[in-house]
Design a protein around this motif. Structure first.
Motif, PDB file in Angstrom:
ATOM      1  N   ALA A 184       0.822  -1.210   0.000  1.00 20.10           N
ATOM      2  CA  ALA A 184       0.000   0.000   0.000  1.00 20.10           C
ATOM      3  C   ALA A 184       0.854   1.257   0.000  1.00 20.10           C
ATOM      4  N   SER A 185       0.376   2.259  -0.684  1.00 20.49           N
ATOM      5  CA  SER A 185       1.025   3.564  -0.644  1.00 20.49           C
ATOM      6  C   SER A 185       0.431   4.374   0.496  1.00 20.49           C
ATOM      7  N   GLY A 186       1.103   5.409   0.893  1.00 22.92           N
ATOM      8  CA  GLY A 186       0.563   6.295   1.916  1.00 22.92           C
ATOM      9  C   GLY A 186       1.108   5.984   3.301  1.00 22.92           C
ATOM     10  N   ARG A 187       1.103   7.012   4.128  1.00 16.13           N
ATOM     11  CA  ARG A 187       1.687   6.862   5.461  1.00 16.13           C
ATOM     12  C   ARG A 187       0.689   6.396   6.498  1.00 16.13           C
ATOM     13  N   THR A 188      -0.595   6.281   6.120  1.00 14.30           N
ATOM     14  CA  THR A 188      -1.622   5.958   7.107  1.00 14.30           C
ATOM     15  C   THR A 188      -2.203   4.577   6.907  1.00 14.30           C
ATOM     16  N   PHE A 189      -1.435   3.678   6.330  1.00 15.56           N
ATOM     17  CA  PHE A 189      -1.946   2.332   6.054  1.00 15.56           C
ATOM     18  C   PHE A 189      -2.416   1.641   7.324  1.00 15.56           C
ATOM     19  N   SER A 190      -1.826   1.954   8.444  1.00 17.94           N
ATOM     20  CA  SER A 190      -2.201   1.316   9.702  1.00 17.94           C
ATOM     21  C   SER A 190      -3.598   1.712  10.167  1.00 17.94           C
ATOM     22  N   THR A 191      -4.232   2.670   9.499  1.00 14.65           N
ATOM     23  CA  THR A 191      -5.596   3.058   9.833  1.00 14.65           C
ATOM     24  C   THR A 191      -6.643   2.340   8.984  1.00 14.65           C
ATOM     25  N   TYR A 192      -6.205   1.382   8.186  1.00 12.92           N
ATOM     26  CA  TYR A 192      -7.108   0.662   7.295  1.00 12.92           C
ATOM     27  C   TYR A 192      -7.225  -0.806   7.675  1.00 12.92           C
ATOM     28  N   ALA A 193      -8.458  -1.290   7.720  1.00 15.29           N
ATOM     29  CA  ALA A 193      -8.686  -2.728   7.752  1.00 15.29           C
ATOM     30  C   ALA A 193      -8.518  -3.240   6.323  1.00 15.29           C
ATOM     31  N   VAL A 194      -8.042  -4.465   6.191  1.00 15.41           N
ATOM     32  CA  VAL A 194      -7.717  -4.999   4.867  1.00 15.41           C
ATOM     33  C   VAL A 194      -8.349  -6.375   4.688  1.00 15.41           C
ATOM     34  N   GLY A 195      -8.751  -6.649   3.480  1.00 14.88           N
ATOM     35  CA  GLY A 195      -9.301  -7.949   3.164  1.00 14.88           C
ATOM     36  C   GLY A 195      -8.740  -8.490   1.859  1.00 14.88           C
ATOM     37  N   TRP A 196      -8.820  -9.792   1.717  1.00 13.57           N
ATOM     38  CA  TRP A 196      -8.502 -10.465   0.456  1.00 13.57           C
ATOM     39  C   TRP A 196      -9.796 -11.069  -0.093  1.00 13.57           C
ATOM     40  N   PHE A 197      -9.964 -10.910  -1.377  1.00 13.24           N
ATOM     41  CA  PHE A 197     -11.106 -11.473  -2.078  1.00 13.24           C
ATOM     42  C   PHE A 197     -10.585 -12.202  -3.315  1.00 13.24           C
ATOM     43  N   ARG A 198     -11.429 -13.031  -3.908  1.00 18.23           N
ATOM     44  CA  ARG A 198     -11.026 -13.694  -5.138  1.00 18.23           C
ATOM     45  C   ARG A 198     -12.227 -13.813  -6.080  1.00 18.23           C
ATOM     46  N   GLN A 199     -11.900 -13.903  -7.358  1.00 17.96           N
ATOM     47  CA  GLN A 199     -12.956 -14.042  -8.361  1.00 17.96           C
ATOM     48  C   GLN A 199     -12.488 -15.019  -9.429  1.00 17.96           C
ATOM     49  N   ALA A 200     -13.241 -16.105  -9.532  1.00 16.63           N
ATOM     50  CA  ALA A 200     -12.980 -17.109 -10.557  1.00 16.63           C
ATOM     51  C   ALA A 200     -13.805 -16.771 -11.794  1.00 16.63           C
ATOM     52  N   PRO A 201     -13.399 -17.264 -12.964  1.00 12.35           N
ATOM     53  CA  PRO A 201     -14.149 -16.966 -14.194  1.00 12.35           C
ATOM     54  C   PRO A 201     -15.606 -17.377 -14.081  1.00 12.35           C
ATOM     55  N   GLY A 202     -16.485 -16.459 -14.422  1.00 15.51           N
ATOM     56  CA  GLY A 202     -17.903 -16.753 -14.401  1.00 15.51           C
ATOM     57  C   GLY A 202     -18.542 -16.742 -13.026  1.00 15.51           C
ATOM     58  N   GLU A 226     -18.970 -14.748  -8.994  1.00 12.93           N
ATOM     59  CA  GLU A 226     -18.916 -13.473  -8.302  1.00 12.93           C
ATOM     60  C   GLU A 226     -17.657 -13.399  -7.429  1.00 12.93           C
ATOM     61  N   ARG A 227     -17.256 -12.172  -7.149  1.00 12.29           N
ATOM     62  CA  ARG A 227     -16.134 -11.980  -6.239  1.00 12.29           C
ATOM     63  C   ARG A 227     -16.540 -12.447  -4.850  1.00 12.29           C
ATOM     64  N   GLU A 228     -15.655 -13.209  -4.193  1.00 12.55           N
ATOM     65  CA  GLU A 228     -15.979 -13.751  -2.883  1.00 12.55           C
ATOM     66  C   GLU A 228     -14.910 -13.408  -1.857  1.00 12.55           C
ATOM     67  N   PHE A 229     -15.365 -13.323  -0.632  1.00 12.18           N
ATOM     68  CA  PHE A 229     -14.505 -13.025   0.487  1.00 12.18           C
ATOM     69  C   PHE A 229     -13.572 -14.199   0.771  1.00 12.18           C
ATOM     70  N   VAL A 230     -12.316 -13.901   1.108  1.00 10.53           N
ATOM     71  CA  VAL A 230     -11.350 -14.930   1.457  1.00 10.53           C
ATOM     72  C   VAL A 230     -10.878 -14.764   2.906  1.00 10.53           C
ATOM     73  N   ALA A 231     -10.368 -13.573   3.238  1.00  6.79           N
ATOM     74  CA  ALA A 231      -9.821 -13.352   4.578  1.00  6.79           C
ATOM     75  C   ALA A 231      -9.783 -11.862   4.864  1.00  6.79           C
ATOM     76  N   ALA A 232      -9.790 -11.517   6.154  1.00  5.17           N
ATOM     77  CA  ALA A 232      -9.732 -10.114   6.556  1.00  5.17           C
ATOM     78  C   ALA A 232      -8.876  -9.975   7.799  1.00  5.17           C
ATOM     79  N   ILE A 233      -8.319  -8.792   7.950  1.00  2.60           N
ATOM     80  CA  ILE A 233      -7.469  -8.512   9.103  1.00  2.60           C
ATOM     81  C   ILE A 233      -7.741  -7.091   9.581  1.00  2.60           C
ATOM     82  N   SER A 234      -7.714  -6.911  10.877  1.00  2.11           N
ATOM     83  CA  SER A 234      -7.967  -5.596  11.456  1.00  2.11           C
ATOM     84  C   SER A 234      -6.747  -4.688  11.332  1.00  2.11           C
ATOM     85  N   ARG A 235      -6.932  -3.438  11.678  1.00  2.81           N
ATOM     86  CA  ARG A 235      -5.830  -2.462  11.634  1.00  2.81           C
ATOM     87  C   ARG A 235      -4.627  -2.936  12.412  1.00  2.81           C
ATOM     88  N   SER A 236      -4.878  -3.456  13.600  1.00  6.75           N
ATOM     89  CA  SER A 236      -3.796  -3.853  14.499  1.00  6.75           C
ATOM     90  C   SER A 236      -3.188  -5.189  14.115  1.00  6.75           C
TER      91      SER A 236
END
Length: 127
Positions: free
Chosen positions: A24-42, A44-54
């Motif tokens: 990530a760019s920017g100096r405030t990345f620690s203020t963002y919650a982040v998630g991973w998603f995936r999309q297979a052909p055909g 919908e995009r689906e949730f994979v994993a998430a992590i809190s700011r800390s």
């Protein structure tokens, strides 16, 4: 604002491992919650994993629980997704996403709640 760039995707045999990175760019990345998603052909995009700011709270989709691990290094502005015991059904484009989060240990799992997205990285698992 934050910009996200995923890397680490590729072709791997079933049972193998990969580690995806979300830089990530920017100096405030620690203020963002982040998630991973995936999309297979055909599909919908689906949730994979998430992590809190800390990094203290994580959450996984049932389909990857016990095989994938999400982590973050705020000093490096990077979130990782370690993927073990990969299966052909894990084949997809993987995206990371970020959501500004005032609370330290709150995670975000819904696609529409995320404000920023990377361009994605392809993961292909051969049988």
């Amino acid at each position: 604002q934050v910009q996200l760039v995923e890397s680490g995707g590729g072709l791997v045999q079933a049972g193998g491992s990969l580690r995806l990175s979300c830089a990530a760019s920017g100096r405030t990345f620690s203020t963002y919650a982040v998630g991973w998603f995936r999309q297979a052909p055909g599909k919908e995009r689906e949730f994979v994993a998430a992590i809190s700011r800390s990094g203290g709270t994580t959450y996984y989709a049932d389909s990857v629980k016990g095989r994938f691990t999400i982590s973050r290094d705020n000093a490096k502005n990077t979130v990782y997704l370690r993927m073990n015991s990969l299966k052909p059904e894990d084949t997809a484009v993987y995206y990371c996403a970020a959501d500004f989060m005032p609370m330290l240990d709150t995670i975000v799992v819904r696609t529409y709640e995320y404000d920023y997205w990377g361009q994605g990285t392809q993961v292909t698992v051969s049988s």
